[in-house]
Design a protein around this motif. Structure first.
Motif, mmCIF file in Angstrom:
data_model
loop_
_atom_site.group_PDB
_atom_site.id
_atom_site.type_symbol
_atom_site.label_atom_id
_atom_site.label_comp_id
_atom_site.label_asym_id
_atom_site.label_seq_id
_atom_site.Cartn_x
_atom_site.Cartn_y
_atom_site.Cartn_z
ATOM 1 N N UNK A 593 0.847 -1.192 0.000
ATOM 2 C CA UNK A 593 0.000 0.000 0.000
ATOM 3 C C UNK A 593 0.888 1.250 0.000
ATOM 4 N N UNK A 594 0.283 2.346 -0.478
ATOM 5 C CA UNK A 594 0.961 3.645 -0.527
ATOM 6 C C UNK A 594 0.785 4.306 0.840
ATOM 7 N N UNK A 595 1.892 4.531 1.543
ATOM 8 C CA UNK A 595 1.800 5.034 2.916
ATOM 9 C C UNK A 595 1.185 6.432 2.977
ATOM 10 N N UNK A 596 1.504 7.295 2.016
ATOM 11 C CA UNK A 596 0.941 8.646 1.980
ATOM 12 C C UNK A 596 -0.562 8.587 1.734
ATOM 13 N N UNK A 626 5.635 3.058 -1.572
ATOM 14 C CA UNK A 626 4.983 1.776 -1.337
ATOM 15 C C UNK A 626 5.723 0.995 -0.234
ATOM 16 N N UNK A 627 4.935 0.362 0.627
ATOM 17 C CA UNK A 627 5.496 -0.488 1.685
ATOM 18 C C UNK A 627 4.737 -1.803 1.693
ATOM 19 N N UNK A 631 -1.505 -2.738 7.061
ATOM 20 C CA UNK A 631 -1.826 -1.299 7.071
ATOM 21 C C UNK A 631 -2.482 -0.838 8.370
ATOM 22 N N UNK A 632 -3.283 -1.724 8.993
ATOM 23 C CA UNK A 632 -3.962 -1.312 10.221
ATOM 24 C C UNK A 632 -2.962 -1.135 11.357
ATOM 25 N N UNK A 737 9.037 -2.453 6.197
ATOM 26 C CA UNK A 737 9.660 -3.105 5.029
ATOM 27 C C UNK A 737 9.019 -2.634 3.716
ATOM 28 N N UNK A 738 9.872 -2.537 2.688
ATOM 29 C CA UNK A 738 9.361 -2.189 1.366
ATOM 30 C C UNK A 738 8.779 -3.415 0.677
#
Length: 739
Positions: A593-596, A626-627, A631-632, A737-738
């Protein structure tokens, strides 16, 4: 509110014995003996006995004259024990003659304690000397209590009880020691009540009543029964309260003591008022007033207050105010802060009922200033409720809501005190479960040890038999040697299994310990930190349901409500997710997912809370970063770090969230210009589950957020650390992590 009675209970217990003709005759007899006595030793003994009677029966100017004469003689003869004892009587009599000069009375008692301790140090095994110290500590606690300095009073009563219990270990049958302990426990209960600690108060009352019953002190037992009844009434247990009140009246009349009877009848009046039987209440207050002597300020004040509250319930406001102002005048004359605060609170509530909001608000604020200074929680609670009601009636709904929140917080604090024993009982249940589990582990360990020992014995027997067999059947040496090797191999295997089981049991014991620690923490959070915000929201709903505020005014309060709901949601999320992670072993569900893109909208939830404190939030997260993580979990970590930064920032500070990619990880930073972290706290913030400090506006935490953040960062395969300069700001960093 009936807790006002604390300020006079001990007066009944110590000072107001009924003056019979025989007791007055004893004073006259000793006066005659004093005139006839020639030797200094005899005269000094008579002075001590005479002044003790004066202290109990007639604390007058003549009594003070005799004290000064006795002290002069004690100093001339060098009798320091008599000096110490007479100095105590001087303080007690001075307190009765000059009721508003508490400092003066306490200075004499301090001199008495100093002399007694000097003598005790010179002769540490002197039981009578130690008992005198207990008596002076008790008197000191009483005067601080009468003055309204409850915390200091509680210190002296605790000191009295602690030293008295030591003396009971030497002689558990000593009447004077047991009497002092009973009185101190009864008084301590009243002080705890005044401080809003009901559960501990009733425990002190019950312990005191056991002493009084054992010693046959009927009057004192009546007082303890009244006090227990008052707490049951405050808890809403009316039948239990009435039982204790009736028993108190019966015991007081059996003892033929006017002050105890007056006190018990006054409580009956208060009970009748709470049951809306106003004529009966006025009848009992009148009977109570007739029992008290004219110089019994406490008893008179109790009934003035009782009449005032009853007439207020009957909506006879002018009559009510007349009694309350008389009670305030009496409080001013005796310089009693507690009575002064309570009288002003009652005047405020009655003026508000009458519609005189301006003066009502003034008296409420004056009452609260005194109550907050000395920690009178019950008075503070009632004042906040009155002030909230007045603001609402004046259409100032914002202030009405804010004050109602303060009322809810104090009420919640009192609720926690009242429910102390229930929470303790629940914790004790878990401790019992823990003990039982530990016992089971010990039983299993013991069984393993027994099996080990039994195997060792069998091995010994086997070796003996084998040795005999070797001597007898030498021809079978090779075969026997092989059998021994086989047995040793089996035993070695079993020993390894036993060792493995022991290690497994040790791990289970440690896991059990941690589980119980988590359970106890959950009780603490749910019983206070989670319940508080819910109570505040409930208060707002109460204002709406009672039509105290309009829908338009509710719209104005909505931003504040949303902030409260946001805080409550964050706490609930943290609490539930942490409990689940500890008790179920939560696992990450990673995805790209895109962190921003993911965190940007979530961070906006905290902008309102930041703006309310005048803090600027800056989002410098790199776009299209992206990472690969859950996400939660990442969201919870960032939310906790931003919330923590807001907590420790002041107006004008900034909070910047940024990111950068390096070495297969994305490093996220939440940096603030707030107050920073003291060096001594740096090692604790990620590792101590119960470590928490107040924010810049006294915001509370539960010590869960940062430790949980560390746990989740490690679960997703990253690491977290902090850099901070005290009073300049902090930077929290964690990696994701990426891939």
């Amino acid at each position: 509110m009936e807790k006002l009675v604390w300020s006079v209970i001990f007066i009944f217990c110590v000072l107001f014995s009924f003056k019979t003709e025989a007791q007055i005759a004893s004073i006259d007899s000793l006066e005659v003996e004093l005139k006839l006595a020639k030797e200094d030793t005899a005269r000094l003994r008579i002075y001590v006995d005479l002044i003790e009677l004066y202290d109990k029966l007639s604390p007058s100017e003549k009594a003070m004259q005799r004290v000064l004469e006795g002290l002069d003689l004690a100093k001339r003869t060098g009798n320091e024990f008599a000096q110490a004892k007479l100095m105590q009587f001087r303080g007690q009599i001075y307190n009765e003659l000059y009721r508003s000069d508490y400092d003066g009375a306490l200075s004499f008692l301090a001199q008495s304690i100093q002399l007694h301790r000097k003598l005790s140090k010179a002769n540490p095994g002197n039981f009578a000397q130690q008992r005198e110290i207990v008596s002076v500590l008790n008197s000191t606690g009483y005067i601080y209590w009468q003055w309204g300095k409850l915390v200091t009073s509680l210190f002296y009563y605790d000191s009295t009880i602690r030293l008295g219990n030591k003396l009971r270990l030497i002689d558990s049958t000593d009447f004077r020691t047991n009497r002092l302990l009973g009185i101190a426990l009864n008084s301590k209960g009243a002080v705890l009540w005044g401080l809003g600690n009901y559960s501990e108060a009733i425990e002190s009352y019950i312990e005191a009543s056991a002493y009084f019953e054992q010693l046959g002190m009927t009057k004192f037992l009546s007082l303890a029964m009244s006090n227990i009844g008052l707490i049951y009434e405050s808890w809403g247990q009316k039948e239990d309260a009435l039982f204790y009140f009736k028993r108190a009246v019966s015991l007081a009349r059996e003892a033929e003591d006017q002050s105890a009877t007056g006190y018990a009848l006054n409580n009956m009046g208060s009970f009748m008022r709470s049951a809306a039987q106003y004529d009966s209440a006025l009848y009992y207050f009148q009977l109570s007033l007739e029992e008290y002597a004219e110089d019994n300020i406490g008893g008179i004040w109790l009934n003035l207050n009782g009449f005032g509250k009853t007439y207020a319930k009957m909506k006879a406001y002018d009559k009510s105010l007349d009694y309350f102002f008389k009670a305030l005048l009496l409080a001013e004359e005796t310089n009693s802060d507690y009575r002064r605060a309570l009288a002003k609170e009652s005047i405020s509530a009655t003026m508000a009922d009458k519609g005189d909001y301006k003066n009502a608000l003034q008296y409420a604020n004056e009452s609260n200033a005194i109550a907050e200074k000395y920690g009178y929680k019950e008075i503070i609670k009632d004042n906040y409720l009155n002030i909230s009601r007045m603001y609402s009636l004046q259409n100032n709904y914002q202030k009405a809501y804010e004050t109602y929140q303060r009322y809810s917080e104090v009420k919640d604090s009192l609720f926690s005190d009242e429910k102390f024993r229930q929470i303790t009982f629940m914790k004790e249940q878990f401790e019992a479960e823990k003990k039982e589990s530990e016992n089971e582990l010990l039983r299993r360990d013991s069984l393993l040890r027994d099996q080990d020992l039994q195997r060792a014995r069998l091995e010994q027997y086997g070796l003996i038999i084998l040795l005999i067999a070797m001597l007898t059947f030498g021809g079978y040496f090779v075969v026997t040697n092989r059998k021994i090797k086989g047995i040793n191999k089996v035993l070695t295997g079993k020993n390894l299994e036993i060792t493995r089981q022991k290690e497994e049991l040790a791990l289970q014991a440690e896991a059990l310990r941690k589980s119980n620690e988590i359970k106890n923490l959950m009780f603490s959070i749910v019983s206070h930190d989670l319940r508080g915000p819910i109570v505040n929201l409930g208060g707002l709903v109460g204002l709406i349901s009672n039509e105290s505020i309009s829908k338009e005014e509710f719209q104005k309060l909505l931003p504040t409500v949303l902030t409260n709901i946001g805080s409550l949601t964050a706490l609930t999320d943290n609490l539930l997710y942490w409990a689940r992670s500890q008790m179920e072993g939560i696992k990450a569900v990673p995805q790209k997912f895109d962190i921003k893109e993911h965190l940007g909208p979530k961070m906006q939830l905290y902008e309102r809370a930041a703006l309310e404190k005048g803090i600027i939030c800056i989002d410098n997260l790199e776009p299209a970063t992206m990472v690969y993580a859950d996400p939660y979990m990442v969201e919870l970590v960032v939310r906790n770090l931003i919330s923590n930064a807001i907590k420790f920032c002041n107006a004008g500070d900034t909070i910047t969230t940024s990111s950068k990619e390096a070495n297969g990880f994305v490093e996220v930073t939440v940096e603030d210009t707030g107050q920073g972290i003291p060096p001594e706290y740096m090692e604790r913030i990620f590792n101590d589950i119960q470590f928490t400090t107040l924010g810049t506006k006294n915001e509370k935490g539960v010590g869960l957020g940062l430790m949980m953040s560390k746990h989740f960062v490690e679960v997703i395969g990253g690491r977290i650390w902090v850099e901070s300069i005290f009073k300049k700001g902090s930077s929290f960093h964690f990696t994701i992590p990426v891939s």
